[in-house]
Design a protein around this motif. Sequence first.
Motif, mmCIF file in Angstrom:
data_model
loop_
_atom_site.group_PDB
_atom_site.id
_atom_site.type_symbol
_atom_site.label_atom_id
_atom_site.label_comp_id
_atom_site.label_asym_id
_atom_site.label_seq_id
_atom_site.Cartn_x
_atom_site.Cartn_y
_atom_site.Cartn_z
ATOM 1 N N GLU A 1 -10.722 30.799 -19.392
ATOM 2 C CA GLU A 1 -9.322 30.924 -19.165
ATOM 3 C C GLU A 1 -8.690 30.075 -20.227
ATOM 4 O OE1 GLU A 1 -7.731 30.343 -15.353
ATOM 5 O OE2 GLU A 1 -9.784 30.527 -14.361
ATOM 6 N N PHE A 2 -9.313 29.099 -20.823
ATOM 7 C CA PHE A 2 -8.665 28.504 -21.956
ATOM 8 C C PHE A 2 -9.471 28.266 -23.146
ATOM 9 C CE2 PHE A 2 -7.595 26.959 -17.554
ATOM 10 C CZ PHE A 2 -6.061 27.097 -17.811
ATOM 11 N N ASP A 3 -8.536 28.211 -24.419
ATOM 12 C CA ASP A 3 -9.130 27.838 -25.724
ATOM 13 C C ASP A 3 -9.655 26.373 -25.715
ATOM 14 O OD1 ASP A 3 -8.295 30.517 -26.531
ATOM 15 O OD2 ASP A 3 -6.312 29.905 -26.159
ATOM 16 N N ALA A 4 -8.954 25.521 -24.993
ATOM 17 C CA ALA A 4 -8.907 23.951 -25.228
ATOM 18 C C ALA A 4 -9.068 23.237 -23.865
ATOM 19 C CB ALA A 4 -7.939 23.560 -26.162
ATOM 20 N N ILE A 5 -9.493 22.241 -23.594
ATOM 21 C CA ILE A 5 -9.403 21.563 -22.664
ATOM 22 C C ILE A 5 -9.322 20.024 -23.049
ATOM 23 C CG2 ILE A 5 -10.534 20.291 -20.554
ATOM 24 C CD1 ILE A 5 -12.231 23.005 -20.231
ATOM 25 N N ILE A 6 -8.295 19.175 -22.539
ATOM 26 C CA ILE A 6 -8.006 17.752 -22.720
ATOM 27 C C ILE A 6 -8.532 17.181 -21.231
ATOM 28 C CG2 ILE A 6 -6.407 15.888 -22.853
ATOM 29 C CD1 ILE A 6 -4.720 17.517 -24.511
ATOM 30 N N PRO A 7 -9.802 16.699 -21.172
ATOM 31 C CA PRO A 7 -10.430 16.076 -20.092
ATOM 32 C C PRO A 7 -10.177 14.353 -20.154
ATOM 33 C CG PRO A 7 -12.266 16.468 -21.652
ATOM 34 C CD PRO A 7 -10.821 16.856 -22.361
ATOM 35 N N CYS A 8 -10.550 13.947 -19.136
ATOM 36 C CA CYS A 8 -10.503 12.481 -19.052
ATOM 37 C C CYS A 8 -12.078 12.307 -18.862
ATOM 38 C CB CYS A 8 -9.858 11.721 -18.154
ATOM 39 S SG CYS A 8 -8.299 12.102 -18.318
ATOM 40 N N HIS A 9 -12.545 10.797 -18.490
ATOM 41 C CA HIS A 9 -13.874 10.161 -18.510
ATOM 42 C C HIS A 9 -14.376 10.656 -17.033
ATOM 43 C CE1 HIS A 9 -17.082 7.330 -17.785
ATOM 44 N NE2 HIS A 9 -17.219 7.589 -19.086
ATOM 45 N N SER A 10 -13.403 11.329 -16.270
ATOM 46 C CA SER A 10 -13.911 11.678 -14.963
ATOM 47 C C SER A 10 -14.335 13.143 -14.881
ATOM 48 C CB SER A 10 -12.451 11.858 -14.098
ATOM 49 O OG SER A 10 -11.618 12.327 -14.637
ATOM 50 N N GLU A 11 -14.306 13.865 -16.125
ATOM 51 C CA GLU A 11 -14.866 15.020 -16.016
ATOM 52 C C GLU A 11 -16.424 15.271 -16.919
ATOM 53 O OE1 GLU A 11 -11.623 15.193 -14.597
ATOM 54 O OE2 GLU A 11 -11.272 14.911 -16.565
ATOM 55 N N HIS A 12 -17.222 15.764 -16.288
ATOM 56 C CA HIS A 12 -18.684 15.636 -16.839
ATOM 57 C C HIS A 12 -19.024 16.850 -17.354
ATOM 58 C CE1 HIS A 12 -19.087 11.481 -15.187
ATOM 59 N NE2 HIS A 12 -18.375 12.058 -14.225
ATOM 60 N N PHE A 13 -19.182 16.801 -18.686
ATOM 61 C CA PHE A 13 -19.598 18.108 -19.313
ATOM 62 C C PHE A 13 -21.229 18.075 -19.573
ATOM 63 C CE2 PHE A 13 -15.162 17.669 -20.327
ATOM 64 C CZ PHE A 13 -14.765 19.056 -20.505
ATOM 65 N N THR A 14 -21.966 18.344 -18.490
ATOM 66 C CA THR A 14 -23.459 18.254 -18.434
ATOM 67 C C THR A 14 -23.830 19.386 -19.219
ATOM 68 O OG1 THR A 14 -23.523 19.351 -16.266
ATOM 69 C CG2 THR A 14 -23.558 17.204 -16.202
ATOM 70 N N ALA A 15 -25.109 19.296 -19.734
ATOM 71 C CA ALA A 15 -25.923 20.441 -20.459
ATOM 72 C C ALA A 15 -25.976 21.634 -19.304
ATOM 73 C CB ALA A 15 -27.321 20.059 -20.792
ATOM 74 N N GLU A 16 -26.148 21.561 -18.193
ATOM 75 C CA GLU A 16 -26.306 22.350 -17.120
ATOM 76 C C GLU A 16 -25.058 23.271 -17.145
ATOM 77 O OE1 GLU A 16 -27.447 23.372 -12.436
ATOM 78 O OE2 GLU A 16 -27.162 21.400 -13.278
ATOM 79 N N ALA A 17 -23.822 22.697 -16.953
ATOM 80 C CA ALA A 17 -22.478 23.107 -16.909
ATOM 81 C C ALA A 17 -21.981 23.783 -18.262
ATOM 82 C CB ALA A 17 -21.403 22.205 -16.640
ATOM 83 N N VAL A 18 -22.362 23.338 -19.427
ATOM 84 C CA VAL A 18 -22.279 23.627 -20.703
ATOM 85 C C VAL A 18 -22.785 25.114 -20.766
ATOM 86 C CG1 VAL A 18 -22.048 23.395 -23.112
ATOM 87 C CG2 VAL A 18 -21.470 21.537 -21.586
ATOM 88 N N ALA A 19 -24.015 24.961 -20.454
ATOM 89 C CA ALA A 19 -24.938 26.359 -20.601
ATOM 90 C C ALA A 19 -24.051 27.791 -19.881
ATOM 91 C CB ALA A 19 -25.935 26.208 -20.039
ATOM 92 N N GLN A 20 -23.248 27.391 -18.934
ATOM 93 C CA GLN A 20 -22.651 28.445 -18.255
ATOM 94 C C GLN A 20 -21.088 28.814 -18.767
ATOM 95 O OE1 GLN A 20 -23.370 28.294 -13.866
ATOM 96 N NE2 GLN A 20 -24.295 26.441 -14.451
ATOM 97 N N PHE A 21 -20.835 27.994 -19.880
ATOM 98 C CA PHE A 21 -19.573 28.115 -20.480
ATOM 99 C C PHE A 21 -19.323 29.546 -20.985
ATOM 100 C CE2 PHE A 21 -17.749 23.563 -21.145
ATOM 101 C CZ PHE A 21 -17.950 23.305 -19.748
ATOM 102 N N SER A 22 -18.001 29.905 -21.057
ATOM 103 C CA SER A 22 -17.608 31.226 -21.689
ATOM 104 C C SER A 22 -17.500 30.806 -23.314
ATOM 105 C CB SER A 22 -16.246 31.633 -21.092
ATOM 106 O OG SER A 22 -15.813 32.615 -21.921
ATOM 107 N N ASP A 23 -17.511 31.707 -23.886
ATOM 108 C CA ASP A 23 -17.389 31.696 -25.583
ATOM 109 C C ASP A 23 -16.011 31.437 -25.784
ATOM 110 O OD1 ASP A 23 -20.265 32.113 -25.985
ATOM 111 O OD2 ASP A 23 -19.876 34.146 -26.390
ATOM 112 N N ARG A 24 -15.160 31.842 -24.878
ATOM 113 C CA ARG A 24 -13.680 31.445 -25.058
ATOM 114 C C ARG A 24 -13.346 29.948 -25.553
ATOM 115 N NH1 ARG A 24 -7.985 33.391 -21.905
ATOM 116 N NH2 ARG A 24 -6.603 32.277 -23.540
#
Length: 319
Positions: free
Chosen positions: A46-69
Amino acid sequence: MTKPRLWITRRLSDATLERAARDYDVAVNHEDTPGSAAELIAASAEFDAIIPCHSEHFTAEAVAQFSDRLKIVANHSVGVDHCDLPALKGRGIAVTNTPDVLSDATAELAMLLMLGAARHAVAGDRIVRTGAWDSWSPAFMVGKQVTGARLGIIGMGRVGRAFAAKARGFGMDVHYFNRTELPDAQAEGATYHQSVESLLKVADFLSLHCPATPETANLMNADRFALLPAGAVVVNTARGALVDEEALLNAITSGHIAAAGLDCFQVEPSGNPAFAAHENIFMLPHIGSATRETRDAMGFRALDNLDAFFAGRTPRDLL
């Protein structure tokens, strides 16, 4: 021209949100709860960009399911141990952070923790607050003096150097370990040690200012606590992963470590319940950068990185 869509995962400063709303099509998590893996995956479509904090975890498992957007993750933090950088880069997603702007705020808090731990702030506050202060003697609440003591710093980056500068105001003798020796202009007379072990042997006070990496996990373990002079004080405003908490508790219980000042823990939020039984452990809830000025500066630095990226320039803090 269509504005890039931006998801801000936590409630950032008012000034940051106002600027973001001016320049981007923004959605803000006003509930201010950590973004889950499922929410990150959904946001990537849904988004072109994200501003996260240290509380959001971008794990390899999650990133593998990301959209190309999704094109960029502009962290509202210096540390990026919550991001699997190879996984994000493998998906062509740019990653930035916010260095420089929080050094003084974090160094101030490290000084607070060092002084509070050394001078029995927890016990003293309890005694006065509960009405238990009913006597005095020369032996009452005797602590450890900071002035003139030897301070060991592990990690002489921006925050470490800012802390060293403040410690010199107390006449402390600054020693440090770093991956590389600093130029004289940055060291400002501090003594360099080629190993952590060498540094620990002379550190009446020890302050941790290095990042959390696989190499620094449990950096301070039982063997290294034992190397500190008896009665040393340990301060950690960097990352909880740097300290073996069971080993610290043992060193506190034995009396080898006189006190500790901690702003970060292995488990966050909540911390380590076992620490609560020890009034010579002065604790704060990971608020090293929590000043109004620094929160504005962090938010603006993240937005600066987004502005550069969407203008086709290399962001200043691209990792």
